[in-house]
Every structure is written in C-alpha cells, then in structure tokens.
Design a protein around this motif. Sequence first.
Motif, mmCIF file in Angstrom:
data_model
loop_
_atom_site.group_PDB
_atom_site.id
_atom_site.type_symbol
_atom_site.label_atom_id
_atom_site.label_comp_id
_atom_site.label_asym_id
_atom_site.label_seq_id
_atom_site.Cartn_x
_atom_site.Cartn_y
_atom_site.Cartn_z
ATOM 1 N N PRO A 107 23.539 65.273 35.313
ATOM 2 C CA PRO A 107 22.602 64.218 35.679
ATOM 3 C C PRO A 107 21.493 64.646 36.633
ATOM 4 N N SER A 108 20.733 65.657 36.237
ATOM 5 C CA SER A 108 19.500 66.014 36.958
ATOM 6 C C SER A 108 18.666 66.894 36.033
ATOM 7 N N LEU A 109 17.442 67.116 36.449
ATOM 8 C CA LEU A 109 16.578 68.038 35.718
ATOM 9 C C LEU A 109 16.850 69.438 36.249
ATOM 10 N N LEU A 110 17.809 70.113 35.645
ATOM 11 C CA LEU A 110 18.128 71.476 36.092
ATOM 12 C C LEU A 110 16.902 72.369 35.883
ATOM 13 N N PRO A 111 16.673 73.370 36.725
ATOM 14 C CA PRO A 111 17.572 73.854 37.773
ATOM 15 C C PRO A 111 17.535 73.053 39.078
ATOM 16 N N ALA A 112 16.869 71.919 39.122
ATOM 17 C CA ALA A 112 16.932 71.111 40.343
ATOM 18 C C ALA A 112 18.278 70.402 40.427
ATOM 19 N N PHE A 113 18.827 70.323 41.587
ATOM 20 C CA PHE A 113 20.041 69.574 41.885
ATOM 21 C C PHE A 113 21.250 69.915 41.010
ATOM 22 N N PRO A 114 21.692 71.160 41.003
ATOM 23 C CA PRO A 114 22.985 71.445 40.380
ATOM 24 C C PRO A 114 24.090 70.837 41.249
ATOM 25 N N GLY A 115 25.300 70.746 40.715
ATOM 26 C CA GLY A 115 26.423 70.269 41.535
ATOM 27 C C GLY A 115 26.502 68.753 41.595
ATOM 28 N N LEU A 116 27.055 68.264 42.712
ATOM 29 C CA LEU A 116 27.402 66.840 42.832
ATOM 30 C C LEU A 116 26.291 66.016 43.499
ATOM 31 N N HIS A 117 26.451 64.693 43.435
ATOM 32 C CA HIS A 117 25.588 63.727 44.135
ATOM 33 C C HIS A 117 24.103 63.949 43.821
ATOM 34 N N THR A 118 23.825 64.155 42.577
ATOM 35 C CA THR A 118 22.451 64.510 42.190
ATOM 36 C C THR A 118 21.461 63.387 42.471
#
Length: 203
Positions: A107-118
Amino acid sequence: MVVLISGAGSNLRAIARACAEQRWPARIAAVLSNRADAPGLRFAAEHSIPTEVLDHRAAGSREAYDAELARRIDRHAPAAVVLAGFMRVLTADFVRHYEGRLINVHPSLLPAFPGLHTHRRALEAGVKWHGATVHLVSPEVDAGPIVDQAVVPVLDDDTEQSLAERVLEQEHRIFPPAVRALLEGRLQVRGRCVRVLPAGPSA
Ligand code: GRF
C-alpha cells in the motif's frame, strides 16, 4: 494459485471474483493464513476454497516457519503464490524457492514507504500523491520488480483511514490483472523492469 493472507482478505476477494467472472484458466487451490482469526478465511470457506492456518507463534524460528509454509504450499504445486495482505517478512530461502511466481501488493508507491504504516508515513511526509504497488517478491522487503502501480491524491483532510480506503480500492483494481498476467506467463522481467505483455484475444 495459493493465496496467503493475514487479515480481512479484501484482495483475496477481488482476485477470487475476477478469476470466476473472467474465467481465468486458474483456480485458488488454497488460502493459507498465519492467523486463525483472519476474516478472509471465512470468505474462502464460504466459497469452498480449502483453508489452512499456520500460526507463526507456534514456530521455533522464522526459518522453520517458512519451511513448513513452503511444504504446505508445494502440495498444491501452484503456478503463482499470491501475498494478499500476508503480514510477515519472508526468509530469503522462501523467496528464492518461489522466484518469479511470488507476487505481492503493497500500500504505497514503491520505492517510497516500504514496510509498515505506509498511510501514516505518507501523511507525515506531506506527499500529495500516494498509491499502491504490485510487485514480484525479491529477498529484500518491498523491493522486487514493479508490475503495476496506481496513484491516488492525498487530500487536505485525509486521515490514515480515509487514505487507506482510497488506496485499497486501487489495490483491488490493479492486483487481479497483475496476478492474471503472472499466471498467463505475460510478465517479462529484465532486471528490475517488468513488461506486462497484452492478454490474448479471448481475455
Ligand atoms: C492491504 O492494504 C495490503 O496492501 C496490505 O495489507 C492490506 C490487506 O488488506 N499489505 P486485505 O486483507 O486484502 O483486505
């Protein structure tokens, strides 16, 4: 395909619906969850899809858990293993075992905000656009080759919840066709870049 979930299973539902309505040459052989209380399990059972729970708390180590998970998945010899809200980091051995047939929605536009609580992090960062990414899974978390992305605006009065809902709608739109393309062998991967070949005339 085998679908792995941990929670609500709305992406599972989107994939099951597309698979049935569009008559994919595929079926969901099993839904596996690491949580017995994942609501998505009920949807699967109601649709006569076999379910299994493999509780991560009972495993001695991450390696042991992933080995058992792979053993259960491999019984079905799936063409694709679909991570539909499976909230666990997978070991490199597991990922390598399924290389090229393991797909995830993030649930993010990778590579922005990988991981949790995006969504929280997107709001904190003040970005104006956010979104969802479907990607093939590589050992590094949320860093595999990107298959598709969808963009949503971040509105001034957005909360984590309202933003999450807008993104989830897009996940449901882009994930099923990406899974279908994987199943139909239409993903051409060159390094980090994926070309999605067009579907055949009957699609
Ligand atoms: C989705 O936002 C997915 O991207 C994330 O967890 C959520 C799962 O939703 N990894 P659901 O279980 O498919 O409803």
